[in-house]
Structure formats: C-alpha cells, structure tokens
Design a protein around this motif. Structure first.
Motif, short mmCIF file in Angstrom:
data_model
loop_
_atom_site.label_atom_id
_atom_site.label_comp_id
_atom_site.label_asym_id
_atom_site.label_seq_id
_atom_site.Cartn_x
_atom_site.Cartn_y
_atom_site.Cartn_z
N ILE A 1 0.83 -1.21 0.00
CA ILE A 1 0.00 0.00 0.00
C ILE A 1 0.86 1.25 0.00
O ILE A 1 1.82 1.29 0.77
CB ILE A 1 -0.91 0.01 1.26
N ASP B 1 -19.11 -4.15 1.71
CA ASP B 1 -18.26 -3.02 2.10
C ASP B 1 -19.21 -1.86 2.41
O ASP B 1 -20.31 -1.78 1.84
CB ASP B 1 -17.31 -2.63 0.95
N LEU B 2 -18.80 -1.01 3.32
CA LEU B 2 -19.64 0.15 3.65
C LEU B 2 -19.86 0.99 2.38
O LEU B 2 -20.91 1.60 2.20
CB LEU B 2 -18.97 0.99 4.73
N THR C 1 -11.24 -6.22 6.17
CA THR C 1 -11.24 -4.81 6.60
C THR C 1 -10.15 -4.67 7.67
O THR C 1 -9.73 -5.67 8.26
CB THR C 1 -12.59 -4.38 7.22
N PRO C 2 -9.71 -3.45 7.94
CA PRO C 2 -8.74 -3.29 9.04
C PRO C 2 -9.41 -3.26 10.41
O PRO C 2 -8.73 -3.07 11.42
CB PRO C 2 -8.07 -1.95 8.71
N TYR D 1 -3.19 -10.03 11.70
CA TYR D 1 -2.39 -10.97 12.50
C TYR D 1 -1.86 -10.32 13.77
O TYR D 1 -1.23 -10.97 14.60
CB TYR D 1 -1.24 -11.58 11.68
P1 NAP Z 1 -7.95 -1.47 2.13
O1 NAP Z 1 -7.56 -1.48 0.69
O2 NAP Z 1 -7.97 -0.19 2.89
O3 NAP Z 1 -9.40 -2.15 2.22
C1 NAP Z 1 -10.18 -2.25 3.38
C2 NAP Z 1 -11.64 -2.07 2.98
O4 NAP Z 1 -12.49 -2.33 4.10
C3 NAP Z 1 -11.96 -0.64 2.52
O5 NAP Z 1 -12.72 -0.70 1.34
C4 NAP Z 1 -12.75 -0.09 3.70
O6 NAP Z 1 -13.62 0.95 3.33
C5 NAP Z 1 -13.50 -1.31 4.14
N1 NAP Z 1 -14.08 -1.21 5.48
C6 NAP Z 1 -13.60 -0.53 6.55
N2 NAP Z 1 -14.42 -0.71 7.61
C7 NAP Z 1 -15.42 -1.53 7.21
C8 NAP Z 1 -16.57 -2.08 7.85
N3 NAP Z 1 -16.85 -1.85 9.12
N4 NAP Z 1 -17.38 -2.89 7.13
C9 NAP Z 1 -17.12 -3.13 5.83
N5 NAP Z 1 -16.06 -2.63 5.15
C10 NAP Z 1 -15.21 -1.84 5.84
O7 NAP Z 1 -7.00 -2.45 2.95
P2 NAP Z 1 -6.37 -3.84 2.45
O8 NAP Z 1 -5.03 -3.64 1.89
O9 NAP Z 1 -7.38 -4.57 1.65
O10 NAP Z 1 -6.14 -4.56 3.88
C11 NAP Z 1 -7.25 -4.94 4.68
C12 NAP Z 1 -6.74 -5.65 5.95
O11 NAP Z 1 -6.09 -6.86 5.60
C13 NAP Z 1 -5.72 -4.84 6.76
O12 NAP Z 1 -5.94 -5.08 8.12
C14 NAP Z 1 -4.39 -5.43 6.32
O13 NAP Z 1 -3.39 -5.28 7.30
C15 NAP Z 1 -4.78 -6.89 6.13
N6 NAP Z 1 -3.91 -7.61 5.18
C16 NAP Z 1 -3.29 -8.73 5.63
C17 NAP Z 1 -2.49 -9.46 4.75
C18 NAP Z 1 -1.82 -10.71 5.24
O14 NAP Z 1 -0.91 -11.19 4.56
N7 NAP Z 1 -2.23 -11.25 6.36
C19 NAP Z 1 -2.34 -9.04 3.41
C20 NAP Z 1 -3.01 -7.88 2.99
C21 NAP Z 1 -3.80 -7.18 3.90
P3 NAP Z 1 -13.10 2.49 3.52
O15 NAP Z 1 -11.88 2.63 2.66
O16 NAP Z 1 -14.27 3.25 3.03
O17 NAP Z 1 -12.80 2.64 4.97
#
Ligand code: NAP
Length: 280
Positions: A67, A155-156, A199-200, A227
């Motif tokens: 990101i 998603d919201l 989501t985070p 994690y």
């Molecule tokens: P991202 O691109 O910011 O996507 C998160 C999405 O969730 C956004 O569209 C956000 O909307 C939405 N959201 C936030 N609150 C919500 C809710 N209450 N209900 C429904 N949707 C909601 O982030 P990402 O890169 O996809 O990462 C997401 C999570 O996965 C993070 O915690 C990241 O650390 C984790 N991750 C882990 C790994 C792994 O290897 N374990 C790999 C990648 C990501 P808004 O933007 O409108 O807030």
C-alpha cells in the motif's frame, strides 16, 4: 555478510515501518545462504517511477510492493503475470530474461493458508467477504478461480463492492456473486461456510466487533487477515461459538514465501519465517 556481490531485494510502500517482511525474508535468505539482503523503502507515490528506474539501474533482484503502490506499479513493469492481470494489482516484482515482471502472490498466499492451515477447500462453498479493498480484490479473484459456489461481498462503500464484482465476473461465470447490504449481513453471515475479514477493523483495541456473535456456528471457518492482535474480537467471538478460526499470519508467510521463490528459484523454510515474526 554484505560484500560487493550482495544483491538487493526490497519492499516499496508508504509507510513501511510496521512491516514484518524484512525480518522474515532476511531469515529465509540467510538459511539458504543467498547473498542478498531485504530492505524496506518508504516511497511516496510521486516518487514511485523514479524508485523503480533506480532499482533497475542498480540491478536489483526483486521487490515486494505494498500500500499504496499495488495498482500504480503496473504502469512501470514490462510484463504482468496472468494472476496479476486478473487481480489488477502487483505485490511482487522479479526479473526474467532482463524483463521486469509484475506478479501477485497475495491471493495464492491466502489460498495456501486456507487449505494448509485451515483445511478448507473453497470449491462449491458459500463465502462472505467483509471489505472490498486491495486484499479483498486478490482474495475474491482467487476464490472465484477455485470455483467457490457463492461469493457475498460487503463493504460500507457499495461502489467498491461493485468494482470487485465487475472484475471477477470476467474470470469465472460459475460462481454466483452478490453485493450485500448492511441490513442483510447477519442473515447471510449465518448461512455461509467461510467468513473472511478483509477490513482493518479489529487492529485497534477500540475497534467494534464486526459481526454480531449470534451469526457464528460450529460448521464455519472465520479467517481474519489481521495478525496483530493474534485474535481479534471477531475471532474470539467466533471461537466462543465453536467456529474454526484463522488469523492472517499464515497468509503473510505464504505470500512472502511465494515471492521468495520468484526471486531465488528456491523454496524457503516457511516455518522458520513464521517463527521469526511470531518472535519465537
Ligand atoms: P484497504 O484497501 O484499505 O481495504 C479495506 C476495505 O475495508 C476498505 O474498502 C474499507 O472501506 C472497508 N471497510 C472498513 N471498515 C469496514 C466495515 N466496518 N465494514 C465493511 N467494510 C469496511 O486495505 P487492504 O489492503 O485490503 O487490507 C485490509 C486488511 O487486511 C488490513 O488489516 C491489512 O493489514 C490486512 N492484510 C493482511 C495481509 C496478510 O498477509 N495477512 C495481506 C493484505 C492485507 P473504507 O476505505 O471506506 O474505509
């Protein structure tokens, strides 16, 4: 030991200070006695092109991309793998026959963890994805390629769910894809085999519980990409109701191990990589 032959592998992101990748990749490089070091670089979006040109000029070995660069980086590679093209994002760069290749190992890392750590085959399963950002894009694409029966996306911001849906409908028409509204979420959550939190929400102590506890059951697997903490409120609640749970550590390790293979041609010791970031 660093010497004049040491190669560079790096992480390009903004910010990168929280990343566990340098620790786990350097352990794997040392174990395999590969003369390369993995470094994290904080690159602002406006400097991405120059950063890639600079890395090519110094003959780097490869990189991870995180990101906010996963989509923009696609403009600066010579070729995309089919996986990266399908997902529409790149998390791994490597050099093949002098060309800069953009790949994506996030989806494969997720599926490996789902199958190996969770013992769950997504084929013909009904699944709920919470969040429609970058990670959800890679995961949904892979689940559709693995012939899940039904994918429900929430998603919201409904527009984000629509964007993912449009992308994955091109890949496999067998999987039924539904965009879920807030008022439908509990009913759907109760009926699925697998819930994936993309989501985070859950990273911070003050974050709310994403789903009401009464939706979980013993026949479900709940996979939270987060994690840290190891068990989010969502996982604790699901576990209390007898559901099987999995956090994002396995996915992180597997996606990193798959990138490592692209750079070095070797399969790393993923257990040692996992132990390193778990602090054991
Ligand atoms: P991202 O691109 O910011 O996507 C998160 C999405 O969730 C956004 O569209 C956000 O909307 C939405 N959201 C936030 N609150 C919500 C809710 N209450 N209900 C429904 N949707 C909601 O982030 P990402 O890169 O996809 O990462 C997401 C999570 O996965 C993070 O915690 C990241 O650390 C984790 N991750 C882990 C790994 C792994 O290897 N374990 C790999 C990648 C990501 P808004 O933007 O409108 O807030």
């Amino acid at each position: 030991m660093i010497n004049s032959k040491t190669k560079l592998i790096c992480l390009l992101g903004h910010p990168v200070g929280h990343s566990k990748s340098p620790e786990m990749q350097n352990v794997a490089l040392e174990l395999d006695e590969i003369n390369a070091k993995y470094m994290a670089f904080d690159v602002k979006p406006e400097n991405l092109k120059e950063a890639v040109e600079g890395l090519k000029a110094v003959n780097f070995m490869g990189a991870n991309v995180t990101i906010p660069h996963k989509e923009n980086i696609m403009k600066y590679v010579d070729e995309l793998t089919e996986e990266a093209r399908n997902i529409g994002a790149v998390n791994t760069l490597y050099i093949k026959k002098g060309k800069l290749i953009g790949d994506n190992t996030d989806g494969r890392g997720f599926i490996l963890s789902l199958m190996e750590d969770g013992g769950f085959d997504p084929k013909d399963k009904k699944i709920l994805i919470l969040g429609a950002g970058g990670a959800a894009k890679a995961i949904s694409t892979k689940l559709v390629m693995e012939e899940a029966r039904e994918l429900n996306i929430f998603d919201l911001d409904e527009q984000k769910s629509e964007m993912i849906t449009d992308n994955i409908k091109k890949i496999n028409v067998k999987t039924e894809i539904k965009i879920i509204k807030k008022c439908e979420i509990e009913e759907i959550a109760k009926s699925v085999d697998l819930i994936v939190n993309c989501t985070p929400v859950g990273m911070k102590e003050s974050d709310p519980l994403l789903l009401n506890g009464n939706v979980f059951s013993e026949k479900q697997l709940v996979f939270d990409l987060i994690y840290n903490p190891k068990k989010t409120k969502l996982l604790l609640e699901a576990e209390k109701k007898g559901a099987k749970i999995l956090n994002g550590l396995g996915m992180l390790v597997y996606q990193g191990a798959l990138s490592f293979e692209k750079w070095t041609g070797k399969k790393p010791n993923s257990n040692k990589m996992k132990n390193k970031i778990e602090g054991e």
